[in-house]
Every structure is written in structure tokens, then in C-alpha cells.
Scaffold this active site. Structure first.
Site, PDB file in Angstrom:
ATOM      1  N   ILE A  72       0.875  -1.163   0.000  1.00  0.00           N
ATOM      2  CA  ILE A  72       0.000   0.000   0.000  1.00  0.00           C
ATOM      3  C   ILE A  72       0.915   1.217   0.000  1.00  0.00           C
ATOM      4  CG2 ILE A  72      -0.225  -0.067   2.528  1.00  0.00           C
ATOM      5  CD1 ILE A  72      -3.053   1.159   2.151  1.00  0.00           C
ATOM      6  N   VAL A  74       0.970   5.720  -0.531  1.00  0.00           N
ATOM      7  CA  VAL A  74       0.327   7.018  -0.706  1.00  0.00           C
ATOM      8  C   VAL A  74       1.407   8.014  -1.110  1.00  0.00           C
ATOM      9  CG1 VAL A  74      -0.879   8.908   0.482  1.00  0.00           C
ATOM     10  CG2 VAL A  74      -1.551   6.541   0.913  1.00  0.00           C
ATOM     11  N   GLU A 106       2.346  -7.524   6.299  1.00  0.00           N
ATOM     12  CA  GLU A 106       3.576  -7.329   7.064  1.00  0.00           C
ATOM     13  C   GLU A 106       3.963  -5.865   6.905  1.00  0.00           C
ATOM     14  OE1 GLU A 106       6.678  -8.894   3.688  1.00  0.00           O
ATOM     15  OE2 GLU A 106       5.699 -10.341   4.988  1.00  0.00           O
ATOM     16  N   ASN A 111       7.797   1.534  10.902  1.00  0.00           N
ATOM     17  CA  ASN A 111       6.706   2.297  10.290  1.00  0.00           C
ATOM     18  C   ASN A 111       5.564   2.465  11.299  1.00  0.00           C
ATOM     19  OD1 ASN A 111       4.749   3.460   8.681  1.00  0.00           O
ATOM     20  ND2 ASN A 111       5.176   2.138   6.919  1.00  0.00           N
ATOM     21  N   TYR A 118      -3.148   0.227  11.138  1.00  0.00           N
ATOM     22  CA  TYR A 118      -3.614  -1.154  11.116  1.00  0.00           C
ATOM     23  C   TYR A 118      -4.252  -1.542  12.451  1.00  0.00           C
ATOM     24  CZ  TYR A 118      -0.802  -1.372   6.862  1.00  0.00           C
ATOM     25  OH  TYR A 118      -0.260  -1.145   5.629  1.00  0.00           O
TER      26      TYR A 118
END
Length: 156
Positions: A72, A74, A106, A111, A118
Site C-alpha cells: 500500500i 500514498v 507485514e 513504520n 492497522y
């Protein structure tokens, strides 16, 4: 109401995805690898668009009633605006439509923003892969996470 457009990505949008991939990750995945996800039967690829510009994406693989978030991203200048959260809610809705109830992922141990997102979405830590991600100074752990009931999450 959001002015963002969320929808599946197509192989015709490889140039936009490739450009965004390079903005988000070092080293970026190759065009051949991205194209295999865009055109593969067991892969799901979604984008979030603002004013006809792809500003975020999510790539997933599916097997039966499980999925794995492969990546993912951005656009750096768009981070902190809730795009990843909006994209993940959309992903959960789409997974439900496909009959998927569990999503795994994962994330780099460093991060913190992603790990916080999450957890807020109901993901729990399942384990650690020691030294999984290469870094300039060696390696970094991957935190394994999963969410086992996507149906309940969409009702929040």
C-alpha cells in the site's frame, strides 16, 4: 463526503501506478511485476484518485477466503490526509464482496504510522520476521499482522 474516487486499477493504468510506486518505495517494483498484479486473476489492485491523479494504491493477493496486502502506498505529499485509511476501508469492502474474511500483511517495525493505522482498523500482531527488510545499515524486522473479521470492521 470524500472527493476521492476509489476504484480497481487496470493494466492500462500501469504508467500511473509505476510512477507512484517509484515515489513511495526504494527500490520500486518493476513494471513487469506491477503488470502481473494488475492482470493476474488472484490479485486485487485498487487506487485512490484525486482530480484525476493517482495518489494511493493497494495491491493484494487472494487465496480462497484469505487475502494478503502486498503493498500500500500514498504519494508522499498526500500523507497525513487519511488516504491510507480511506483506501483500507475500501479494500475491506471489496474483500467482503469477494468472500474474503481474513486479511494479512507485514509492515516494517519502524513504520509507526502504518502500524497505528492497522491497529485502529482491528489488525493484531501475529509474529515477527527478524531481519526481513534490508536497510542502509543492515536489516529491519517485519511485523506480521492480520484481521480475521472484515465484516465487522465495515460496520464501524
Amino acid at each position: 463526503m470524500s472527493s476521492n474516487l476509489l476504484r480497481p486499477l487496470t493494466a492500462a493504468e500501469l504508467p500511473q501506478l509505476s510512477e507512484l510506486e517509484a515515489c513511495c518505495f526504494t527500490p520500486p517494483w518493476s513494471d513487469a511485476q506491477l503488470l502481473s498484479y494488475l492482470s493476474g486473476e488472484r490479485y486485487l489492485c485498487y487506487g485512490i484518485w484525486q482530480a484525476e491523479r493517482l495518489n494511493g494504491f493497494a495491491l493484494l493477493s487472494t487465496v480462497l477466503d484469505e487475502a494478503e496486502l502486498l503493498q500500500i502506498g500514498v504519494r508522499p505529499e498526500c500523507r497525513g490526509q487519511g488516504l491510507a485509511s480511506e483506501l483500507m476501508h475500501y479494500v475491506h469492502e471489496q474483500l467482503q464482496r469477494c468472500g474474503v474474511n481474513r486479511n494479512m500483511l507485514e509492515v516494517r517495525s519502524s513504520n509507526d504510522a502504518a502500524r497505528k493505522l492497522y491497529r485502529r482498523l482491528g489488525y493484531q500482531q501475529d509474529g515477527i520476521r527478524k531481519g526481513y527488510y534490508p536497510t542502509d545499515n543492515g536489516s529491519e524486522d517485519a511485523i506480521l499482522m492480520s484481521c480475521n473479521n472484515l465484516i465487522l470492521l465495515s460496520e464501524r
